[in-house]
Write an enzyme that holds these catalytic residues in place. Sequence first.
Site, PDB file in Angstrom:
ATOM      1  N   THR A   1       0.840  -1.199   0.000  1.00 18.29           N
ATOM      2  CA  THR A   1       0.000   0.000   0.000  1.00 18.29           C
ATOM      3  C   THR A   1       0.876   1.251   0.000  1.00 18.29           C
ATOM      4  O   THR A   1       0.676   2.167  -0.792  1.00 18.29           O
ATOM      5  CB  THR A   1      -0.950  -0.015   1.218  1.00 18.29           C
TER       6      THR A   1
ATOM      7  N   LYS B   1       8.583  11.643  21.276  1.00 14.67           N
ATOM      8  CA  LYS B   1       8.725  12.579  22.408  1.00 14.67           C
ATOM      9  C   LYS B   1       7.424  12.709  23.180  1.00 14.67           C
ATOM     10  O   LYS B   1       7.334  13.471  24.127  1.00 14.67           O
ATOM     11  CB  LYS B   1       9.128  13.968  21.891  1.00 14.67           C
TER      12      LYS B   1
ATOM     13  N   ARG C   1      -2.614   5.139   7.529  1.00 15.89           N
ATOM     14  CA  ARG C   1      -2.887   3.783   8.031  1.00 15.89           C
ATOM     15  C   ARG C   1      -2.680   3.787   9.533  1.00 15.89           C
ATOM     16  O   ARG C   1      -1.659   4.285  10.034  1.00 15.89           O
ATOM     17  CB  ARG C   1      -1.964   2.761   7.382  1.00 15.89           C
TER      18      ARG C   1
ATOM     19  N   HIS D   1     -10.402  -1.095   4.324  1.00 12.71           N
ATOM     20  CA  HIS D   1      -9.210  -0.831   3.504  1.00 12.71           C
ATOM     21  C   HIS D   1      -9.703  -0.503   2.094  1.00 12.71           C
ATOM     22  O   HIS D   1      -9.551  -1.293   1.157  1.00 12.71           O
ATOM     23  CB  HIS D   1      -8.327  -2.083   3.515  1.00 12.71           C
TER      24      HIS D   1
HETATM   25  C1  NCD Z   1      -3.777  -6.059   3.740  1.00  6.78           C
HETATM   26  C2  NCD Z   1      -3.974  -5.145   4.956  1.00  6.78           C
HETATM   27  O1  NCD Z   1      -3.074  -4.401   5.332  1.00  6.78           O
HETATM   28  O2  NCD Z   1      -5.085  -5.205   5.457  1.00  6.78           O
HETATM   29  N1  NCD Z   1      -2.548  -5.843   3.081  1.00  6.78           N
HETATM   30  C3  NCD Z   1      -2.481  -4.900   2.091  1.00  6.78           C
HETATM   31  O3  NCD Z   1      -2.649  -3.729   2.331  1.00  6.78           O
HETATM   32  N2  NCD Z   1      -2.275  -5.326   0.836  1.00  6.78           N
HETATM   33  C4  NCD Z   1      -3.993  -7.508   4.026  1.00  6.78           C
HETATM   34  C5  NCD Z   1      -3.253  -8.154   5.156  1.00  6.78           C
HETATM   35  O4  NCD Z   1      -2.421  -7.548   5.818  1.00  6.78           O
HETATM   36  O5  NCD Z   1      -3.517  -9.341   5.360  1.00  6.78           O
END
Ligand code: NCD
Length: 307
Positions: free
Chosen positions: A57, A84, A105, A133
């Site tokens: 990602t 910090k 994220r 996601h």
């Molecule tokens: C996924 C996630 O981060 O949810 N990965 C991703 O972004 N391609 C799937 C996972 O971590 O299993």
Amino acid sequence: MDLKEDLMKSLISINDLSKETILSICNRALDINKNSIQHTLSNKIISTLFFEASTRTKMSFEAAVMRAGGNILSFPSDNSSLQKGESIEDTLRMAAAYSDVIVLRHHEEGTAFRASLALNKPIINAGDGTNEHPTQTLLDIYTIFAQRGSLDGFTMTLAGDLKYSRTIHSLIYALKNFNVRIILASPQNFELPNNFKSIIKDQIILETNDLHKALDTDYFYMTRVQKERLDSNDKNFEYQEDWILTKDLMDKYAPKHCRIMHPLPRINEIHTNLDDTTYNLYFQQAENGVHVRIAILEYVLGVFPCC
Ligand code: NCD
């Protein structure tokens, strides 16, 4: 609020996108794929704030920005003022001050939504805990769209950890818009929660804990067990042999045209002996992330006339 703020779009949940917008993003990504990439993001600064592990990602967002002529402001979460004791709210406020879009994220459900309420720049949810996601889902369905030219009239198996996989949750919000038959297949205790099941209740044709029974399908979407999110009852779970997808199993139970998808990373749930077969769509899927994420950035910045 000025006009720009008024038109500002974040991408927090797939559920916020209409079917038309989903199709516009897919069409735009297809257009980028077929024609050369234009510098639609020139003079734009995109912050990537990842408070959780990521390979595809983060890298594909950063590649997307670079390919489309924009600039990346990367954030080192292990070497910033968070160390910090600065709050995440203050950190995000700074990212909003320095950039045009924030790709975020975080391990806590709802973080991207809260940030979108508090900040005056578009937020793209790159995964919030077990919740959603959405950019992964757009590249998942784009991958099917690019293959078939449509998002209707096929069967898709959603398999693996349906309880904690945020990619599955977002995918369900997208699939409810289309004429898709859905098979749910998971090991025991990893079934899809009822709130998600009810969204696609008219589309589900089979629910099973048996992998073999779920292979008569057009697209088989596998997920890893989300070990970092399990509760104490499930902590030691490993996929047993009867939950590992192999070439033998595919040859025996799946139609020849079936394609295997996976958001990656895979652990052991897809055997590497499938990598060099025509079933493998998972690497192509990951590659598609760059063009889809260019289209998503254009969408939130209002630089392509999609919607
Ligand atoms: C996924 C996630 O981060 O949810 N990965 C991703 O972004 N391609 C799937 C996972 O971590 O299993």
